[in-house]
Design a protein around this motif. Structure first.
Motif, PDB file in Angstrom:
ATOM      1  N   LEU A  49       0.269  -1.471   0.127  1.00  0.00           N
ATOM      2  CA  LEU A  49      -0.095   0.185  -0.065  1.00  0.00           C
ATOM      3  C   LEU A  49       1.058   1.526  -0.070  1.00  0.00           C
ATOM      4  O   LEU A  49       1.798   0.565   0.773  1.00  0.00           O
ATOM      5  CB  LEU A  49      -0.986   0.341   1.664  1.00  0.00           C
ATOM      6  N   GLY A  50       0.765   2.094  -0.507  1.00  0.00           N
ATOM      7  CA  GLY A  50       0.785   3.561  -0.559  1.00  0.00           C
ATOM      8  C   GLY A  50       0.303   4.312  -0.676  1.00  0.00           C
ATOM      9  O   GLY A  50      -1.312   4.289  -0.220  1.00  0.00           O
ATOM     10  N   VAL A 105      -1.570  -0.642  -4.496  1.00  0.00           N
ATOM     11  CA  VAL A 105      -2.742   0.245  -4.530  1.00  0.00           C
ATOM     12  C   VAL A 105      -2.402   1.516  -3.616  1.00  0.00           C
ATOM     13  O   VAL A 105      -1.902   1.447  -2.615  1.00  0.00           O
ATOM     14  CB  VAL A 105      -3.646  -0.542  -3.300  1.00  0.00           C
ATOM     15  N   VAL A 106      -2.475   2.941  -3.568  1.00  0.00           N
ATOM     16  CA  VAL A 106      -2.688   3.876  -3.754  1.00  0.00           C
ATOM     17  C   VAL A 106      -3.090   5.179  -3.144  1.00  0.00           C
ATOM     18  O   VAL A 106      -4.503   4.783  -4.230  1.00  0.00           O
ATOM     19  CB  VAL A 106      -1.531   4.749  -5.047  1.00  0.00           C
ATOM     20  N   GLY A 135      -2.408  -1.569 -11.241  1.00  0.00           N
ATOM     21  CA  GLY A 135      -2.339  -0.936 -10.031  1.00  0.00           C
ATOM     22  C   GLY A 135      -4.374   0.128  -9.750  1.00  0.00           C
ATOM     23  O   GLY A 135      -4.601   0.086 -10.745  1.00  0.00           O
ATOM     24  N   ILE A 136      -4.371   0.529  -8.262  1.00  0.00           N
ATOM     25  CA  ILE A 136      -5.500   1.143  -8.006  1.00  0.00           C
ATOM     26  C   ILE A 136      -5.122   2.175  -7.777  1.00  0.00           C
ATOM     27  O   ILE A 136      -4.187   2.355  -6.575  1.00  0.00           O
ATOM     28  CB  ILE A 136      -6.079  -0.395  -7.555  1.00  0.00           C
ATOM     29  N   LEU A 137      -5.615   3.482  -7.996  1.00  0.00           N
ATOM     30  CA  LEU A 137      -5.338   4.211  -6.762  1.00  0.00           C
ATOM     31  C   LEU A 137      -6.777   4.433  -6.548  1.00  0.00           C
ATOM     32  O   LEU A 137      -8.057   4.055  -6.723  1.00  0.00           O
ATOM     33  CB  LEU A 137      -5.624   5.813  -8.306  1.00  0.00           C
ATOM     34  N   VAL A 138      -7.227   4.880  -4.805  1.00  0.00           N
ATOM     35  CA  VAL A 138      -8.124   5.567  -4.763  1.00  0.00           C
ATOM     36  C   VAL A 138      -8.013   7.059  -3.608  1.00  0.00           C
ATOM     37  O   VAL A 138      -7.206   7.110  -2.927  1.00  0.00           O
ATOM     38  CB  VAL A 138      -8.476   4.085  -3.100  1.00  0.00           C
ATOM     39  N   LYS A 158      -3.972   3.368 -18.830  1.00  0.00           N
ATOM     40  CA  LYS A 158      -2.613   3.223 -18.284  1.00  0.00           C
ATOM     41  C   LYS A 158      -2.863   1.550 -17.733  1.00  0.00           C
ATOM     42  O   LYS A 158      -2.111   0.781 -16.577  1.00  0.00           O
ATOM     43  CB  LYS A 158      -2.164   4.112 -17.662  1.00  0.00           C
ATOM     44  N   ASN A 159      -3.767   1.031 -17.849  1.00  0.00           N
ATOM     45  CA  ASN A 159      -4.563   0.016 -17.523  1.00  0.00           C
ATOM     46  C   ASN A 159      -4.213  -0.350 -15.837  1.00  0.00           C
ATOM     47  O   ASN A 159      -4.121  -1.331 -15.222  1.00  0.00           O
ATOM     48  CB  ASN A 159      -3.364  -1.047 -18.421  1.00  0.00           C
ATOM     49  N   CYS A 160      -4.771   0.783 -15.294  1.00  0.00           N
ATOM     50  CA  CYS A 160      -5.049   1.124 -14.235  1.00  0.00           C
ATOM     51  C   CYS A 160      -6.756   1.259 -13.644  1.00  0.00           C
ATOM     52  O   CYS A 160      -7.293   1.249 -14.175  1.00  0.00           O
ATOM     53  CB  CYS A 160      -4.338   2.090 -13.181  1.00  0.00           C
TER      54      CYS A 160
END
Length: 340
Positions: A49-50, A105-106, A135-138, A158-160
């Motif tokens: 996690l970020g 996941v960010v 990857g996933i942005l939240v 970007k395939n995220c």
């Protein structure tokens, strides 16, 4: 599962003439499938996690993740605000890009839409520029619904993936892990992230990208008028000569009871204006609400009044106080002071 190279070789035999153009896409697809299958449900052993933004809310939310065993990398423009988390075991990144390069996941919870745009979509230092495919942005900032859609579109290119997931509950909800989380985006991604969301509160799926933000804005509209009613009732009780503490206790179990009363009633009486949620950020939220009302052709006079009262706090240099400082605006209007 058969090896990736075996599967690619088999596919190339079936599609020999398109191998050069298709193989990169097939590689990405199969790697994503393999990763998804191997990873299983999200847990500390398979998901890094970020976290961007370690202020009043983010600091407590991050602590829950660290205590649950997740590997966490953090970024904050004011480095001292991240030190407590570093002491708990978090790694410190120098830019959102570097943070995302180390994360699956960010999460982000920052101040304003302009901050969200910078930390997530800046082409050089933004998180999306460092996030690997899959990857996933939240984004948990209260922001503009249109920006949530923009982030989702950029992530997809970007395939995220991207989820807008603003929260309600203030600093106490963040500390206690009881936040209300309003999620917009792909429901399957939201469900996949549920083990993480559960550590912070209860996630509520609201619809496609942007709907999480719309839900949070509706939440802020509800809170705004509730806070005006709360402080007006307090001023009235004071002027009527009631013991205000006894009055608040009496109404807390009746129809006038509210989460705002539970969270802020005693703080107001103690003149405790430390921010669980900043006046400056509430003014921002209500401004976004009014902008969306204009787009929809909606007239919400209670919202407009609340924003004017909160703007008066900001004009008096009180923007960094908590939203319960609204009592100060009503005291000034009525030449009355509750005292301590």
């Amino acid at each position: 599962m058969r090896s990736l190279s075996y599967l690619l070789g088999s596919l190339s035999r079936y599609f020999p003439h398109s191998q050069s153009s298709s193989t990169p896409h097939l590689t990405f697809l199969l790697r994503s499938m393999a990763t998804s299958t191997a990873a299983g449900p999200i847990n500390p052993s398979n998901t890094r996690l970020g976290w961007i933004g370690t202020g009043v809310m983010g600091r407590s939310m991050c602590a829950h993740l660290i205590n649950a065993g997740y590997s966490l990398t953090v970024f904050n423009r004011t480095l001292s605000k991240a030190q407590h988390l570093v002491d708990m075991g978090a790694r410190l990144a120098q830019t959102p890009h570097d943070l995302a390069a180390q994360s699956d996941v960010v999460f982000s919870i920052v101040g304003y839409p302009s901050d969200v745009l910078q930390v997530l979509l800046d082409p050089v230092n933004g998180a999306l520029s460092g996030l690997r495919p899959g990857g996933i942005l939240v984004d948990m900032t209260t922001s503009e619904p249109s920006l949530a859609v923009e982030i989702s579109t950029a992530a997809s290119s970007k395939n995220c993936s991207s989820i807008d997931a603003p929260v309600s509950g203030g600093d106490r909800g963040a500390k206690n892990g009881t936040l209300a989380i309003f999620a917009g985006g792909d429901e399957a991604i939201v469900n996949r992230l549920n083990p993480i969301f559960t550590l912070m509160g209860k996630v509520n799926y609201m619809g496609p990208s942007g709907k999480g933000q719309f839900a949070k804005l509706a939440n802020q509209i509800t809170i705004a008028s509730t806070m005006v009613g709360l402080v007006e009732g307090i001023i009235y009780a004071h002027k009527a000569g009631l013991n205000v503490a006894s009055f608040l206790d009496a109404i807390s179990t009746g129809a006038a009871g509210s989460k705002s009363l539970d969270l802020y009633g005693s703080r107001i009486l103690k003149r405790d204006f430390d921010p669980g949620f900043f006046v400056n950020h509430f003014v921002k939220d209500l401004g976004i609400c009014l902008k969306e009302c204009q787009n929809m052709g909606l007239a919400l006079p209670g919202l407009a009044l609340a924003q004017q009262l909160y703007l008066s706090l900001k004009a008096h240099g009180e923007g960094n106080l908590g939203t319960q400082a609204l009592i100060l605006a009503l005291e000034r209007l009525n030449n009355a002071t509750l005292g301590s």
